[in-house]
Design an enzyme around this catalytic site. Sequence first.
Site, mmCIF file in Angstrom:
data_model
loop_
_atom_site.group_PDB
_atom_site.id
_atom_site.type_symbol
_atom_site.label_atom_id
_atom_site.label_comp_id
_atom_site.label_asym_id
_atom_site.label_seq_id
_atom_site.Cartn_x
_atom_site.Cartn_y
_atom_site.Cartn_z
ATOM 1 N N LYS A 1 0.855 -1.197 0.000
ATOM 2 C CA LYS A 1 0.000 0.000 0.000
ATOM 3 C C LYS A 1 0.881 1.234 0.000
ATOM 4 C CE LYS A 1 -2.513 1.541 3.698
ATOM 5 N NZ LYS A 1 -3.727 1.718 4.529
HETATM 6 C C1 R5P Z 1 -3.293 4.399 8.539
HETATM 7 O O1 R5P Z 1 -2.211 4.298 9.021
HETATM 8 C C2 R5P Z 1 -4.075 3.257 8.228
HETATM 9 O O2 R5P Z 1 -3.252 2.187 7.907
HETATM 10 C C3 R5P Z 1 -5.110 3.432 7.147
HETATM 11 O O3 R5P Z 1 -5.613 2.173 6.885
HETATM 12 C C4 R5P Z 1 -4.628 4.000 5.838
HETATM 13 O O4 R5P Z 1 -3.930 5.186 6.026
HETATM 14 C C5 R5P Z 1 -5.774 4.200 4.856
HETATM 15 O O5 R5P Z 1 -6.680 5.084 5.353
HETATM 16 P P1 R5P Z 1 -6.878 6.536 4.733
HETATM 17 O O6 R5P Z 1 -7.537 6.327 3.410
HETATM 18 O O7 R5P Z 1 -7.768 7.240 5.713
HETATM 19 O O8 R5P Z 1 -5.532 7.163 4.584
#
Ligand code: R5P
Length: 291
Positions: A203
């Site tokens: 990711k």
């Molecule tokens: C953050 O550290 C988390 O892992 C979230 O799952 C990730 O950042 C995705 O969430 P967002 O779309 O709110 O950034």
Amino acid sequence: MADTDGTQDTHDYHLDTPQVAEHLLLKGCHSLDWGMKNRLSHIFDPRSGRTVMLAVDHGYFMGPTSGLERIDVNINPLLPYANTLMCTRGVLRSLIPPTFNKGVVLRASGGPSILKELSDERIAVDVEDALRLNAAAVAVQVFIGGEFETQSVHNMTRLVDAGNRYGMPVLGVTAVGKQLVRDAKYMRLATRICAELGATYVKTYFVEKDFETVTAACPVPIVIAGGKKLPELDALTMAYQAVQQGAAGVDMGRNIFQSAFPSAMIQAVNQVVHAGMKPKEAFELYQSLAR
Ligand code: R5P
């Protein structure tokens, strides 16, 4: 003794029909074992090879952030529109119905809160517990360039080793420290390191310039985080550009659950990711569903 009276003695081996070998449409995953691929097929829609992961794991370092105060009230109604839920084991056990039968990506690193240096994480879930919870993957934060870079990489490689023993995919999450520049050069470095060291998929954040070089240089699938809340059209545009430039979907949190109409937003994101709907059209869909 089985009753064999009347057993048919004719056989049809379909000699003219070659055996069909269905493949999982995921880059870099052809060498994985069946169990690992089966778990991945609970994350990525086998028809599109893409995923809409609904990320609600923020509480592991942020506490009850805006939109996640009541996961039972705010998030559970969105589950039908997600391919996968990304959450902590605490939320999974206490709030997610066990009848939820899609993939769960379990947050497996943690330690510091937003009050401290975030990169000082440790492994926070044993792979055995992830198996007990029937997780489809475990997720671990990797802080390339961060103060505790080596520790966070080591967290990931230990989970990769444990995951390989049991057929549990590992999502390497590239976390960009505040002092670092979020550009394609950094994302190429961080995602490639995660993939080289064994992450099953990675990711990262979308970057406006040269994002396709990030996906091209990463030998395993990339999903993008949504990041901080944007206007809905901007978030849909980001998701569109990311998948058009090679991302295998989104792992989106705040841009869904902090939207004025989360259910409408996740349905619009779904169309962008799986059907290639253009941002303007998806925004119109969002507006038509907003209520
Ligand atoms: C953050 O550290 C988390 O892992 C979230 O799952 C990730 O950042 C995705 O969430 P967002 O779309 O709110 O950034």
